[in-house]
Every structure is written in structure tokens, then in C-alpha cells.
Design a protein around this motif. Structure first.
Motif, PDB file in Angstrom:
ATOM      1  N   GLU A   7      40.823  32.720  42.474  1.00  0.00           N
ATOM      2  CA  GLU A   7      41.934  31.817  42.809  1.00  0.00           C
ATOM      3  C   GLU A   7      42.957  32.601  43.611  1.00  0.00           C
ATOM      4  N   ASP A   8      43.430  32.012  44.723  1.00  0.00           N
ATOM      5  CA  ASP A   8      44.378  32.751  45.560  1.00  0.00           C
ATOM      6  C   ASP A   8      45.833  32.371  45.286  1.00  0.00           C
ATOM      7  N   ASP A  51      38.049  28.491  42.785  1.00  0.00           N
ATOM      8  CA  ASP A  51      38.821  27.644  43.688  1.00  0.00           C
ATOM      9  C   ASP A  51      38.012  27.481  44.971  1.00  0.00           C
ATOM     10  N   GLY A  53      39.411  26.375  48.153  1.00  0.00           N
ATOM     11  CA  GLY A  53      40.182  26.835  49.303  1.00  0.00           C
ATOM     12  C   GLY A  53      40.610  28.278  49.108  1.00  0.00           C
TER      13      GLY A  53
HETATM   14 CA    CA Z   1      43.419  27.976  47.123  1.00  0.00          CA
END
Ligand code: CA
Length: 228
Positions: A7-8, A51, A53
Motif C-alpha cells: 500500500e502506498d 492495493d 493503484g
Molecule cells: Ca494507492
């Protein structure tokens, strides 16, 4: 159980890492697709929260690459609410479940528990093995109807063995799935915890399979565990 979280979003990272750790999981983090792919490819995870994206490599590509190279761990994908096509792409790439953002942490934890159970063929939320009763929702354990007080480390070990009941689980597998990379793999911690678990439940509940590892099975059933 050891979970990989890819996850970013910094806030979500923090929130999920804490929630997962509080629920008794060991968590490794990756903040971009390349690092996530690498970790999932090289470390043994019980499940992945991915995630879609992501910087460097998007989640669908990460997942496709894992599945192509034969990685079968359960993967729960996180998608943006309005991107329904992402869900389709995610499932087609090999996802096992998804959650749309924003979501309730409790729902994520419940879905994760279900994925971990299904991965080992357990259909019910609670695990019963002879007199042993485990409720993973509350990390609660009873033996012969009496509550068993366990430290989080002892619970993690017992829950892992219970999820793999009847199979021989090697010491290496336990170390890999219950501790992060900083853990001293040569220590005899596992043996110490096994000893404590036997004392707190029943000496015969966890069997030592010489040279191979440990196995948890209802002592009443007897017989030798399958060496899988
Ligand atoms: Ca993301």
C-alpha cells in the motif's frame, strides 16, 4: 500468520499495520509494486493485502506475475470505490477477495480471517480440535471448557498449528510464518513456546515429530500425523 501489506498511502499503511499487528499478525510492508512483488515472490506469506493503484508497478501486474510464477497465497485487493473495472481485472489476475476504499478495518480483518481459513480448508469461524477451542475473532482459547491465558506469541504459534492441524509443521516454517526478518532463527524460542503451550493445555496436544517438526491433533484420534 505472516501478512504482506502492499500500500502506498502513508495513512492507510499506518492504520492497517497497527490493526493487523493488534490482531496478532506479523506484517511486512511494501510501499510500491516492485518491492511488493519482490517480497511476495521471495518470502512465504499466509496472505497478501494488495492495493491496485501503486507506484512503479500496478497491483494487477504484481498479482499476474505472482500467479504466473506459481504463487498461490490468498490475495485481497484494495480498490477505489468507483473503479469497478479494477475489480474485474483483479479477479481475473488471480485475486481471492476485494475491498473498496474507504472500508472499515473490522471488515478487512474479517475477510482476512476467512481467506486464511479457506486457504487451509477450514469453513467455520471457530476452530475445535478435541478439547481445544480457538476463536480467532477474539484471539480466545479454551481447553476442556477452561479459558487458557496465552501471550500473543504463544497464541500465534498455537493458531498457526491449529490452522494446519494434522500436518507436520517444521520449525523453519514456524519461524518464517510467525516472525519478521529480524528474528534470530537459531534461537530455541519455538521449543520454549511449545513447552509452555503443552503446560497450559495438554502435554499430548502438540506432538514432536522427530527431525521434522510439530503437529497438532486431537490426542483422542491417535495415529501418526501425515507428513505433508
Ligand atoms: Ca494507492
Amino acid at each position: 500468520m505472516r501478512i504482506l501489506l502492499v500500500e502506498d498511502d502513508k495513512d492507510l499503511q499506518r492504520l492497517l499495520k497497527k490493526a493487523l499487528a493488534d490482531a496478532g499478525y506479523v506484517v511486512d510492508m511494501a510501499a510500491d509494486g516492485e518491492e511488493g512483488h519482490f517480497l511476495g515472490d521471495t518470502e512465504p506469506y499466509d496472505a497478501v493485502i494488495l492495493d491496485l493503484g501503486l507506484p512503479k508497478m500496478d497491483g494487477v501486474t504484481v498479482l499476474e506475475k505472482w500467479r504466473k510464477s506459481g504463487k498461490t497465497m490468498p490475495v485481497l485487493i484494495l480498490t477505489a470505490r468507483d473503479r469497478w473495472s479494477d475489480k474485474v481485472a483483479g479477479f481475473d489476475a488471480g485475486a481471492d477477495d476485494y475491498l473498496a476504499k474507504p472500508f472499515y478495518t473490522e471488515e478487512l480483518l474479517a475477510r482476512l480471517r476467512a481467506l486464511l481459513r479457506r486457504a487451509v480448508g477450514i469453513a467455520t469461524a471457530e476452530i475445535e480440535i478435541g478439547k481445544l477451542h480457538i476463536d480467532p475473532r477474539a484471539s480466545r482459547v479454551t481447553y476442556d471448557g477452561n479459558p487458557v491465558k496465552l501471550t500473543s506469541q504463544e497464541y500465534r504459534l498455537l493458531a498457526y498449528l491449529a490452522h494446519h492441524r494434522g500436518k507436520v509443521v517444521s520449525r523453519t516454517e514456524l519461524v518464517e510464518h510467525l516472525y519478521d526478518q529480524d528474528f534470530d532463527r537459531d534461537s530455541n524460542t519455538i521449543e520454549v513456546f511449545i513447552g509452555r503451550l503443552r503446560k497450559k493445555t495438554d502435554a499430548g496436544l502438540i506432538q514432536t515429530v522427530r527431525g521434522l517438526g510439530y503437529s497438532l491433533e486431537d490426542p483422542k484420534l491417535g495415529g501418526k500425523p501425515a507428513e505433508a
